[in-house]
Design a protein around this motif. Structure first.
Motif, mmCIF file in Angstrom:
data_model
loop_
_atom_site.group_PDB
_atom_site.id
_atom_site.type_symbol
_atom_site.label_atom_id
_atom_site.label_comp_id
_atom_site.label_asym_id
_atom_site.label_seq_id
_atom_site.Cartn_x
_atom_site.Cartn_y
_atom_site.Cartn_z
ATOM 1 N N LYS A 2 -0.209 12.707 -0.173
ATOM 2 C CA LYS A 2 -0.239 13.729 -1.217
ATOM 3 C C LYS A 2 -0.504 13.100 -2.585
ATOM 4 C CE LYS A 2 2.675 17.045 1.146
ATOM 5 N NZ LYS A 2 3.906 17.821 1.123
ATOM 6 N N GLU A 3 0.069 11.944 -2.825
ATOM 7 C CA GLU A 3 -0.143 11.254 -4.098
ATOM 8 C C GLU A 3 -1.605 10.838 -4.246
ATOM 9 O OE1 GLU A 3 1.168 7.041 -6.063
ATOM 10 O OE2 GLU A 3 2.679 8.132 -4.923
ATOM 11 N N ILE A 4 -2.184 10.315 -3.182
ATOM 12 C CA ILE A 4 -3.586 9.898 -3.205
ATOM 13 C C ILE A 4 -4.487 11.114 -3.404
ATOM 14 C CG2 ILE A 4 -5.448 8.896 -1.818
ATOM 15 C CD1 ILE A 4 -3.273 7.136 -0.508
ATOM 16 N N GLU A 10 -7.529 14.716 -9.629
ATOM 17 C CA GLU A 10 -7.564 14.443 -11.064
ATOM 18 C C GLU A 10 -8.903 13.816 -11.466
ATOM 19 O OE1 GLU A 10 -4.223 11.960 -11.978
ATOM 20 O OE2 GLU A 10 -2.767 13.556 -11.585
ATOM 21 N N VAL A 11 -9.385 12.881 -10.671
ATOM 22 C CA VAL A 11 -10.664 12.234 -10.963
ATOM 23 C C VAL A 11 -11.800 13.253 -10.851
ATOM 24 C CG1 VAL A 11 -12.315 10.497 -10.156
ATOM 25 C CG2 VAL A 11 -9.878 9.939 -10.316
ATOM 26 N N PHE A 38 0.844 -1.183 0.000
ATOM 27 C CA PHE A 38 0.000 0.000 0.000
ATOM 28 C C PHE A 38 0.881 1.236 0.000
ATOM 29 C CE2 PHE A 38 -2.892 -2.958 2.346
ATOM 30 C CZ PHE A 38 -3.809 -3.089 1.326
ATOM 31 N N THR A 39 0.417 2.258 -0.692
ATOM 32 C CA THR A 39 1.166 3.516 -0.692
ATOM 33 C C THR A 39 0.797 4.313 0.553
ATOM 34 O OG1 THR A 39 1.654 5.524 -1.900
ATOM 35 C CG2 THR A 39 -0.558 4.696 -2.127
#
Length: 91
Positions: free
Chosen positions: A68-70, A76-77, A63-64
């Motif tokens: 911030k990436e999530i 974006e979505v 898992f990440t």
């Protein structure tokens, strides 16, 4: 650092301090403070251990942990949904 209001003013804190001194006495205050500091250190160590276990487990399972990436992917979505025209929502 953002201050969190405690809804207790300075005079009220002084009164609480005075009551503590009257109840426990000035000779017991250092002992009480040491006990509170020890308890706070124990809680901090326990929360650090829990954080480390969660991070370790997340890394082991792939898992990440980069929030911030999530968050970037969520934005974006949301942008894609807003740009599609079929659904217009403001989050």
């Amino acid at each position: 650092m953002k201050m969190i209001p405690l809804f207790i003013s300075t005079p009220e804190l002084m009164i609480v301090g005075l009551v503590v001194i009257l109840v426990f006495g000035s000779d017991k205050l250092p002992e009480i403070a040491r006990g509170l500091a020890k308890a706070m250190k124990t809680v901090r160590n326990a929360t650090d251990d829990i954080k480390n276990e969660i991070s370790k487990s997340a890394d082991e399972h792939g898992f990440t942990t980069d929030v911030k990436e999530i968050t970037k992917k969520i934005e974006e979505v949301k942008d894609q949904i807003e740009d599609s025209g079929s659904i217009k929502r403001k989050f």
